[in-house]
Design an enzyme around this catalytic site. Structure first.
Site, PDB file in Angstrom:
ATOM      1  N   TYR A   1     -55.538 -30.808  89.670  1.00 42.96           N
ATOM      2  CA  TYR A   1     -55.425 -29.551  88.922  1.00 42.96           C
ATOM      3  C   TYR A   1     -55.718 -29.797  87.441  1.00 42.96           C
ATOM      4  CZ  TYR A   1     -53.179 -25.194  87.277  1.00 42.96           C
ATOM      5  OH  TYR A   1     -52.903 -23.979  86.704  1.00 42.96           O
TER       6      TYR A   1
ATOM      7  N   GLY B   1     -60.067 -13.291  91.465  1.00 44.11           N
ATOM      8  CA  GLY B   1     -58.733 -13.734  91.923  1.00 44.11           C
ATOM      9  C   GLY B   1     -57.665 -12.717  91.564  1.00 44.11           C
TER      10      GLY B   1
ATOM     11  N   LYS C   1     -58.667 -28.531  84.940  1.00 48.60           N
ATOM     12  CA  LYS C   1     -58.334 -27.702  83.769  1.00 48.60           C
ATOM     13  C   LYS C   1     -58.952 -28.286  82.492  1.00 48.60           C
ATOM     14  CE  LYS C   1     -56.245 -24.232  85.602  1.00 48.60           C
ATOM     15  NZ  LYS C   1     -57.014 -22.975  85.674  1.00 48.60           N
TER      16      LYS C   1
ATOM     17  N   LEU D   1     -55.855 -10.605  93.133  1.00 46.77           N
ATOM     18  CA  LEU D   1     -54.672 -10.325  93.956  1.00 46.77           C
ATOM     19  C   LEU D   1     -53.580 -11.388  93.790  1.00 46.77           C
ATOM     20  CD1 LEU D   1     -56.394  -9.070  97.234  1.00 46.77           C
ATOM     21  CD2 LEU D   1     -55.314  -7.706  95.448  1.00 46.77           C
TER      22      LEU D   1
ATOM     23  N   GLN E   1     -50.849 -13.929  91.372  1.00 44.96           N
ATOM     24  CA  GLN E   1     -49.649 -13.641  90.564  1.00 44.96           C
ATOM     25  C   GLN E   1     -50.018 -12.993  89.229  1.00 44.96           C
ATOM     26  OE1 GLN E   1     -47.462 -17.002  89.008  1.00 44.96           O
ATOM     27  NE2 GLN E   1     -45.586 -15.828  88.765  1.00 44.96           N
TER      28      GLN E   1
ATOM     29  N   ASP F   1     -61.367 -10.222  94.793  1.00 44.53           N
ATOM     30  CA  ASP F   1     -60.647 -11.368  95.358  1.00 44.53           C
ATOM     31  C   ASP F   1     -61.354 -11.762  96.646  1.00 44.53           C
ATOM     32  OD1 ASP F   1     -57.525 -12.468  94.689  1.00 44.53           O
ATOM     33  OD2 ASP F   1     -58.316 -13.020  96.660  1.00 44.53           O
ATOM     34  N   ILE F   2     -60.990 -12.935  97.155  1.00 47.36           N
ATOM     35  CA  ILE F   2     -61.538 -13.378  98.437  1.00 47.36           C
ATOM     36  C   ILE F   2     -60.669 -12.867  99.581  1.00 47.36           C
ATOM     37  CG2 ILE F   2     -60.282 -15.555  98.634  1.00 47.36           C
ATOM     38  CD1 ILE F   2     -62.826 -16.860  99.546  1.00 47.36           C
ATOM     39  N   ARG F   3     -59.470 -12.397  99.251  1.00 47.23           N
ATOM     40  CA  ARG F   3     -58.570 -11.868 100.288  1.00 47.23           C
ATOM     41  C   ARG F   3     -58.861 -10.399 100.511  1.00 47.23           C
ATOM     42  NH1 ARG F   3     -52.736 -12.310  98.841  1.00 47.23           N
ATOM     43  NH2 ARG F   3     -53.313 -13.047  96.776  1.00 47.23           N
TER      44      ARG F   3
HETATM   45  N1  LIG Z   1     -49.229 -18.653  87.571  1.00 46.44           N
HETATM   46  C1  LIG Z   1     -49.011 -19.622  86.699  1.00 46.44           C
HETATM   47  O1  LIG Z   1     -47.859 -20.028  86.450  1.00 46.44           O
HETATM   48  C2  LIG Z   1     -50.187 -20.222  85.941  1.00 46.44           C
HETATM   49  C3  LIG Z   1     -49.916 -21.118  84.891  1.00 46.44           C
HETATM   50  C4  LIG Z   1     -50.991 -21.691  84.225  1.00 46.44           C
HETATM   51  C5  LIG Z   1     -52.290 -21.353  84.549  1.00 46.44           C
HETATM   52  N2  LIG Z   1     -52.515 -20.466  85.581  1.00 46.44           N
HETATM   53  C6  LIG Z   1     -53.910 -20.191  85.928  1.00 46.44           C
HETATM   54  O2  LIG Z   1     -54.136 -18.789  86.027  1.00 46.44           O
HETATM   55  C7  LIG Z   1     -55.107 -18.530  87.046  1.00 46.44           C
HETATM   56  C8  LIG Z   1     -54.558 -17.536  88.044  1.00 46.44           C
HETATM   57  O3  LIG Z   1     -53.315 -17.997  88.508  1.00 46.44           O
HETATM   58  P1  LIG Z   1     -52.409 -17.165  89.533  1.00 46.44           P
HETATM   59  O4  LIG Z   1     -51.025 -17.670  89.352  1.00 46.44           O
HETATM   60  O5  LIG Z   1     -52.687 -15.730  89.463  1.00 46.44           O
HETATM   61  O6  LIG Z   1     -52.966 -17.783  90.896  1.00 46.44           O
HETATM   62  P2  LIG Z   1     -52.699 -17.262  92.427  1.00 46.44           P
HETATM   63  O7  LIG Z   1     -52.800 -18.464  93.299  1.00 46.44           O
HETATM   64  O8  LIG Z   1     -51.483 -16.423  92.475  1.00 46.44           O
HETATM   65  O9  LIG Z   1     -53.972 -16.324  92.650  1.00 46.44           O
HETATM   66  C9  LIG Z   1     -55.286 -16.836  92.781  1.00 46.44           C
HETATM   67  C10 LIG Z   1     -56.109 -15.796  93.516  1.00 46.44           C
HETATM   68  O10 LIG Z   1     -57.426 -16.348  93.685  1.00 46.44           O
HETATM   69  C11 LIG Z   1     -57.888 -15.949  94.957  1.00 46.44           C
HETATM   70  N3  LIG Z   1     -58.950 -16.862  95.415  1.00 46.44           N
HETATM   71  C12 LIG Z   1     -58.819 -18.056  96.047  1.00 46.44           C
HETATM   72  N4  LIG Z   1     -60.026 -18.562  96.333  1.00 46.44           N
HETATM   73  C13 LIG Z   1     -60.945 -17.689  95.853  1.00 46.44           C
HETATM   74  C14 LIG Z   1     -62.361 -17.654  95.838  1.00 46.44           C
HETATM   75  N5  LIG Z   1     -63.101 -18.626  96.384  1.00 46.44           N
HETATM   76  N6  LIG Z   1     -62.966 -16.591  95.264  1.00 46.44           N
HETATM   77  C15 LIG Z   1     -62.250 -15.581  94.718  1.00 46.44           C
HETATM   78  N7  LIG Z   1     -60.903 -15.545  94.715  1.00 46.44           N
HETATM   79  C16 LIG Z   1     -60.260 -16.595  95.270  1.00 46.44           C
HETATM   80  C17 LIG Z   1     -56.660 -15.978  95.861  1.00 46.44           C
HETATM   81  O11 LIG Z   1     -56.840 -15.155  97.007  1.00 46.44           O
HETATM   82  C18 LIG Z   1     -55.574 -15.453  94.915  1.00 46.44           C
HETATM   83  O12 LIG Z   1     -55.392 -14.052  95.051  1.00 46.44           O
HETATM   84  C19 LIG Z   1     -55.466 -19.904  87.641  1.00 46.44           C
HETATM   85  O13 LIG Z   1     -56.608 -20.401  86.967  1.00 46.44           O
HETATM   86  C20 LIG Z   1     -54.281 -20.759  87.280  1.00 46.44           C
HETATM   87  O14 LIG Z   1     -54.613 -22.107  87.212  1.00 46.44           O
HETATM   88  C21 LIG Z   1     -51.490 -19.902  86.285  1.00 46.44           C
END
Ligand SMILES: NC(=O)c1ccc[n+]([C@@H]2O[C@H](COP(=O)([O-])OP(=O)(O)OC[C@H]3O[C@@H](n4cnc5c(N)ncnc54)[C@H](O)[C@@H]3O)[C@@H](O)[C@H]2O)c1
Length: 327
Positions: A143, A9, A147, A11, A13, A35-37
């Site tokens: 969610y 994942g 978690k 790509l 945030q 990533d999947i994208r």
């Molecule tokens: N950003 C936050 O505020 C936050 C807060 C708490 C926890 N988290 C956790 O951190 C992790 C990453 O968060 P993020 O904000 O970067 O998420 P995001 O949604 O920005 O990125 C997730 C990435 O996963 C990729 N993805 C989706 N399906 C997929 C698959 N089947 N195989 C491979 N890749 C796939 C998407 O293309 C995307 O680039 C998550 O587990 C999220 O729950 C994030």
């Protein structure tokens, strides 16, 4: 940390900033982004390997782990809170199915695994103020269910198979590099873009909604420091409370208003995201992370607001000036 490192994942945030940080520290060729994208090469992270990898496909995870002889996996692929509420079935498949497959491949290849949990792992009957490390976790969102189950599964793989699994419960993450992926705390990123572009913002959470937040450089530091921490000092593993600040929308707006003259905010509450936010803690106690691996954030609210605005002004204003010149 055992390298090479695989980031799933990548790509999203977090990955957009984690991958460059890991590459700077361990070498570009020691960090495999995936990533999947599919995005154009120019939008990737410069030098260093990139693999198309769907984390719901065990064979493909194994292929990549084997090919690069991966030592540590940062498993980031997941659906975030608001999107997971829209598509709970997909969220279960990805958040649990993906994690299970990553852990199984890690077990077979003895990889260390980092998995981010979230304040979403708490629920409405969790103590809201200074939420303890070990407390009631009965979330009411898909969610949150994934978690909590993910935290338990990671601890199980450590206890049962001796796998080195570690994680943190992130609060809302604020960043300027990549857009947020559909979480309940996204307002705290959107507000900055709106302030720089339009001088006003309509907030989807109600006034008075207090949530924990963290600036992305601190989140990246936490992810690296925890994986580098001495195992012997860890009493907990999955997952540590970490926080840097907590505020309500109006407090953030006031802080931005000090730096963006005339900035205004109104509200159009989204009931789905408001209900999620209401079920989460107001503030976390992160003393276990501080004691067991020396966690300490660098950015408080004013420092984060200064840095976000400086970066976004650099990024957004030249593009807007060019657009205005064209029209
Ligand atoms: N950003 C936050 O505020 C936050 C807060 C708490 C926890 N988290 C956790 O951190 C992790 C990453 O968060 P993020 O904000 O970067 O998420 P995001 O949604 O920005 O990125 C997730 C990435 O996963 C990729 N993805 C989706 N399906 C997929 C698959 N089947 N195989 C491979 N890749 C796939 C998407 O293309 C995307 O680039 C998550 O587990 C999220 O729950 C994030």
């Amino acid at each position: 940390m055992r390298t090479p490192i695989l980031v799933t994942g990548a790509l999203g945030q977090i990955g957009a900033e984690l991958v460059p940080a890991l590459r700077e520290r361990y070498g570009a060729d020691r960090v495999v982004a995936s990533d999947i994208r599919i995005v154009p090469r120019s939008e990737l992270f410069g030098d260093g390997p990139f693999e198309f990898l769907d984390t719901t496909k065990a064979k493909r995870i194994e292929e990549v782990v084997r090919r690069y002889d991966i030592g540590t996996i940062y498993h980031l692929a997941a659906l975030l809170s608001a999107v997971a509420e829209e598509k709970p079935q997909v969220a279960w498949d990805l958040n649990m199915g993906g994690l299970y497959r990553v852990l199984e491949v890690a077990r077979q290849h003895r990889c260390a695994v980092f998995v981010p949990s979230s304040i979403g792992a708490f629920g409405p009957n969790t103590p809201k103020e200074r939420t303890p490390q070990d407390t009631i976790q009965r979330p009411t969102t898909m969610y949150g269910v994934t978690k909590v189950a993910g935290e338990l599964l990671c601890d199980y793989y450590h206890l049962r198979f001796g796998l080195d699994t570690r994680g943190v419960r992130f609060p809302g993450l604020i960043s300027h590099a990549a857009p947020p992926g559909g979480g309940t705390t996204d307002y705290a990123v959107d507000i900055f873009h709106a302030a720089v572009r339009h001088g006003r913002y309509t907030c989807f959470l109600r006034q008075g909604t207090s949530l924990d937040m963290m600036y992305m450089p601190d989140a990246i530091k936490a992810m690296i420091d925890l994986m580098e921490a001495d195992e012997a000092r860890l009493v907990h593993r999955n997952a540590f409370n970490v926080t840097a600040m907590h505020f309500t929308p109006e407090v953030l707006a006031a802080e931005i208003g000090k730096r963006v003259p005339g900035f205004t905010m109104d509200y159009a509450v989204d009931p789905v995201r408001q209900a999620i936010a209401d079920s989460w803690p107001d503030s976390l106690d992160d003393s276990a992370a501080r004691e067991e691996w020396g966690w300490s954030p660098d950015y408080d609210l004013p420092a984060m607001v200064d840095d976000m605005l400086a970066n976004l002004r650099r990024k957004l204003q030249p593009a807007e000036a060019a657009e205005a010149a064209r029209s």
